[in-house]
Design a protein around this motif. Structure first.
Motif, mmCIF file in Angstrom:
data_model
loop_
_atom_site.group_PDB
_atom_site.id
_atom_site.type_symbol
_atom_site.label_atom_id
_atom_site.label_comp_id
_atom_site.label_asym_id
_atom_site.label_seq_id
_atom_site.Cartn_x
_atom_site.Cartn_y
_atom_site.Cartn_z
ATOM 1 N N PRO A 185 9.701 -12.492 4.573
ATOM 2 C CA PRO A 185 8.793 -11.961 3.547
ATOM 3 C C PRO A 185 9.005 -12.667 2.199
ATOM 4 C CG PRO A 185 10.693 -10.541 3.712
ATOM 5 C CD PRO A 185 10.938 -11.682 4.672
ATOM 6 N N LYS A 186 7.894 -12.922 1.519
ATOM 7 C CA LYS A 186 7.926 -13.477 0.174
ATOM 8 C C LYS A 186 7.041 -12.631 -0.733
ATOM 9 C CE LYS A 186 8.753 -18.319 1.468
ATOM 10 N NZ LYS A 186 8.176 -19.692 1.490
ATOM 11 N N LEU A 187 7.349 -12.674 -2.021
ATOM 12 C CA LEU A 187 6.544 -11.969 -3.008
ATOM 13 C C LEU A 187 5.223 -12.705 -3.196
ATOM 14 C CD1 LEU A 187 6.126 -9.837 -5.238
ATOM 15 C CD2 LEU A 187 7.450 -11.328 -6.767
ATOM 16 N N TRP A 188 4.141 -11.946 -3.261
ATOM 17 C CA TRP A 188 2.808 -12.524 -3.451
ATOM 18 C C TRP A 188 1.981 -11.570 -4.299
ATOM 19 C CZ3 TRP A 188 0.972 -17.245 -1.957
ATOM 20 C CH2 TRP A 188 -0.402 -17.465 -2.083
ATOM 21 N N TRP A 189 1.354 -12.089 -5.357
ATOM 22 C CA TRP A 189 0.522 -11.257 -6.233
ATOM 23 C C TRP A 189 -0.938 -11.476 -5.876
ATOM 24 C CZ3 TRP A 189 2.364 -7.996 -10.155
ATOM 25 C CH2 TRP A 189 3.753 -8.065 -10.376
ATOM 26 N N SER A 190 -1.673 -10.367 -5.739
ATOM 27 C CA SER A 190 -3.088 -10.460 -5.396
ATOM 28 C C SER A 190 -3.808 -9.206 -5.900
ATOM 29 C CB SER A 190 -3.247 -10.615 -3.878
ATOM 30 O OG SER A 190 -4.581 -10.967 -3.563
ATOM 31 N N CYS A 191 -5.091 -9.141 -5.637
ATOM 32 C CA CYS A 191 -5.878 -7.987 -6.080
ATOM 33 C C CYS A 191 -5.460 -6.735 -5.324
ATOM 34 C CB CYS A 191 -7.364 -8.258 -5.844
ATOM 35 S SG CYS A 191 -8.021 -9.631 -6.811
ATOM 36 N N PRO A 192 -5.428 -5.594 -5.980
ATOM 37 C CA PRO A 192 -5.078 -4.340 -5.291
ATOM 38 C C PRO A 192 -5.987 -4.105 -4.084
ATOM 39 C CG PRO A 192 -5.176 -4.010 -7.658
ATOM 40 C CD PRO A 192 -5.701 -5.386 -7.417
ATOM 41 N N GLY A 193 -5.391 -3.604 -3.020
ATOM 42 C CA GLY A 193 -6.167 -3.310 -1.832
ATOM 43 C C GLY A 193 -6.236 -4.434 -0.821
ATOM 44 N N GLU A 194 -5.734 -5.619 -1.170
ATOM 45 C CA GLU A 194 -5.723 -6.725 -0.208
ATOM 46 C C GLU A 194 -4.866 -6.340 1.000
ATOM 47 O OE1 GLU A 194 -7.335 -9.527 -0.091
ATOM 48 O OE2 GLU A 194 -8.253 -9.541 -2.085
ATOM 49 N N THR A 195 -5.274 -6.783 2.170
ATOM 50 C CA THR A 195 -4.534 -6.443 3.392
ATOM 51 C C THR A 195 -4.056 -7.664 4.168
ATOM 52 O OG1 THR A 195 -6.602 -6.298 4.650
ATOM 53 C CG2 THR A 195 -5.750 -4.255 3.660
ATOM 54 N N GLU A 196 -4.552 -8.865 3.822
ATOM 55 C CA GLU A 196 -4.098 -10.038 4.553
ATOM 56 C C GLU A 196 -4.183 -11.293 3.703
ATOM 57 O OE1 GLU A 196 -7.801 -11.847 7.010
ATOM 58 O OE2 GLU A 196 -6.956 -10.029 7.889
ATOM 59 N N LEU A 197 -3.423 -12.297 4.125
ATOM 60 C CA LEU A 197 -3.400 -13.602 3.484
ATOM 61 C C LEU A 197 -3.412 -14.654 4.587
ATOM 62 C CD1 LEU A 197 -2.959 -15.419 0.920
ATOM 63 C CD2 LEU A 197 -0.498 -15.225 1.394
ATOM 64 N N ASN A 198 -4.477 -15.450 4.619
ATOM 65 C CA ASN A 198 -4.614 -16.486 5.650
ATOM 66 C C ASN A 198 -4.442 -15.920 7.058
ATOM 67 O OD1 ASN A 198 -4.926 -18.445 3.601
ATOM 68 N ND2 ASN A 198 -2.702 -18.722 3.460
ATOM 69 N N GLY A 199 -5.016 -14.749 7.259
ATOM 70 C CA GLY A 199 -4.969 -14.133 8.574
ATOM 71 C C GLY A 199 -3.704 -13.366 8.886
ATOM 72 N N GLU A 200 -2.738 -13.413 7.998
ATOM 73 C CA GLU A 200 -1.476 -12.688 8.183
ATOM 74 C C GLU A 200 -1.479 -11.440 7.297
ATOM 75 O OE1 GLU A 200 0.997 -13.397 10.260
ATOM 76 O OE2 GLU A 200 -0.034 -15.180 11.035
ATOM 77 N N PRO A 201 -0.836 -10.363 7.740
ATOM 78 C CA PRO A 201 -0.877 -9.114 6.950
ATOM 79 C C PRO A 201 -0.104 -9.224 5.637
ATOM 80 C CG PRO A 201 0.578 -8.883 8.846
ATOM 81 C CD PRO A 201 -0.127 -10.195 9.017
ATOM 82 N N LEU A 202 -0.664 -8.586 4.644
ATOM 83 C CA LEU A 202 0.017 -8.373 3.365
ATOM 84 C C LEU A 202 0.358 -6.898 3.280
ATOM 85 C CD1 LEU A 202 -1.996 -10.251 0.556
ATOM 86 C CD2 LEU A 202 0.341 -10.738 1.279
ATOM 87 N N THR A 203 1.573 -6.591 2.844
ATOM 88 C CA THR A 203 1.959 -5.198 2.675
ATOM 89 C C THR A 203 2.286 -4.933 1.210
ATOM 90 O OG1 THR A 203 4.267 -5.709 3.202
ATOM 91 C CG2 THR A 203 2.860 -5.006 5.011
ATOM 92 N N PRO A 204 1.900 -3.777 0.697
ATOM 93 C CA PRO A 204 2.232 -3.458 -0.705
ATOM 94 C C PRO A 204 3.737 -3.583 -0.937
ATOM 95 C CG PRO A 204 0.679 -1.881 0.154
ATOM 96 C CD PRO A 204 1.119 -2.697 1.324
ATOM 97 N N ALA A 205 4.105 -4.155 -2.060
ATOM 98 C CA ALA A 205 5.527 -4.366 -2.353
ATOM 99 C C ALA A 205 6.232 -3.020 -2.519
ATOM 100 C CB ALA A 205 5.672 -5.182 -3.631
ATOM 101 N N PRO A 206 7.360 -2.845 -1.843
ATOM 102 C CA PRO A 206 8.128 -1.607 -2.033
ATOM 103 C C PRO A 206 8.757 -1.581 -3.422
ATOM 104 C CG PRO A 206 9.343 -3.148 -0.668
ATOM 105 C CD PRO A 206 7.979 -3.757 -0.884
ATOM 106 N N THR A 207 8.995 -0.407 -3.925
ATOM 107 C CA THR A 207 9.589 -0.269 -5.251
ATOM 108 C C THR A 207 11.078 0.088 -5.122
ATOM 109 O OG1 THR A 207 8.976 2.065 -5.366
ATOM 110 C CG2 THR A 207 7.406 0.475 -6.261
ATOM 111 N N LEU A 208 11.815 -0.209 -6.191
ATOM 112 C CA LEU A 208 13.210 0.171 -6.239
ATOM 113 C C LEU A 208 13.392 1.554 -6.849
ATOM 114 C CD1 LEU A 208 15.061 -3.105 -7.304
ATOM 115 C CD2 LEU A 208 14.831 -2.131 -5.028
ATOM 116 N N ARG A 209 12.372 2.017 -7.574
ATOM 117 C CA ARG A 209 12.439 3.333 -8.200
ATOM 118 C C ARG A 209 11.267 4.175 -7.709
ATOM 119 N NH1 ARG A 209 13.188 1.856 -14.596
ATOM 120 N NH2 ARG A 209 14.999 0.492 -14.427
ATOM 121 N N PRO A 210 11.440 5.495 -7.600
ATOM 122 C CA PRO A 210 10.313 6.355 -7.214
ATOM 123 C C PRO A 210 9.271 6.413 -8.320
ATOM 124 C CG PRO A 210 12.229 7.665 -7.802
ATOM 125 C CD PRO A 210 12.689 6.229 -7.807
#
Length: 210
Positions: A185-210
């Motif tokens: 996994p690598k960090l990637w910035w994109s528009c909110p709601g994006e679900t994939e990049l070049n056919g591969e899934p994008l997952t919302p970045a987890p947070t370190l704080r609630p």
């Protein structure tokens, strides 16, 4: 340590910690600290003093080792490339008033020699404005095919990096861009709601704080 230096180091510490936890492949692309002598030499050649927050940022990481979409704006440059991009922009601008002068009361020139290109990609720079005045140190953009703009920027580099750290730690967006993880996994910035990049899934970045 000054407040600006403390803020920069705190933000980088938070960014580093997030990357180490969630995207170590991205963390590996952060360069080690810049050589202070190289930073001083660049300032001397450019005839522009770097703001303290840029000096402190370079003391944390001298840009990236390779291109990566790790920030919501442009990838940070090492000091050697800051100087190289500044030289190139100065050469292109030359004495051409179309580049050097603003063409309207609220407009900016295409390039100013007191702009520090701290980040860049595809010929478009994220610049720090070191002209005298109340807005000195603000962060804006200098596109290769348009005039500069500070309308949607930040009051300082410290403010920008703080916003990046907050988005990673606590969730949220930075100027309509949100952090995601690729499958690497690598960090990637994109528009909110994006679900994939070049056919591969994008997952919302987890947070370190609630």
């Amino acid at each position: 340590m000054s407040p600006a230096a403390s803020t920069i180091r705190a933000s980088w510490s938070r960014i580093d910690a997030w990357l180490l936890t969630h995207a170590p492949a991205s963390y590996a692309l952060l360069a080690p600290p810049a050589d202070p002598h190289e930073v001083e030499a660049a300032q001397a050649e450019m005839g522009v003093r770097f703001p303290l927050d840029l000096v402190e940022s370079l003391a944390c990481h001298d840009g990236l080792l390779a291109w990566a979409n790790m920030f919501p704006s442009k990838p940070p440059l090492p000091v050697a490339q800051i100087l190289a991009y500044w030289r190139m922009s100065e050469e292109i601008a030359g004495d051409d008033p179309d580049f050097r002068e603003a063409h309207g009361e609220d407009s900016e020139p295409g390039w100013h020699h007191q702009w520090i290109p701290w980040a860049q990609s595809d010929g478009d720079a994220q610049v720090i404005d070191m002209r005298d005045g109340p807005h000195q140190g603000r962060v804006g953009t200098a596109p290769h095919d348009d005039t500069g703009s500070f309308d949607n920027g930040w009051p300082s580099l410290a403010a920008y990096l703080h916003d990046v750290a907050e988005a990673l730690d606590c969730g949220g967006e930075v100027h309509q861009l949100a952090p995601f993880l690729t499958t690497d996994p690598k960090l990637w910035w994109s528009c909110p709601g994006e679900t994939e990049l070049n056919g591969e899934p994008l997952t919302p970045a987890p947070t370190l704080r609630p």
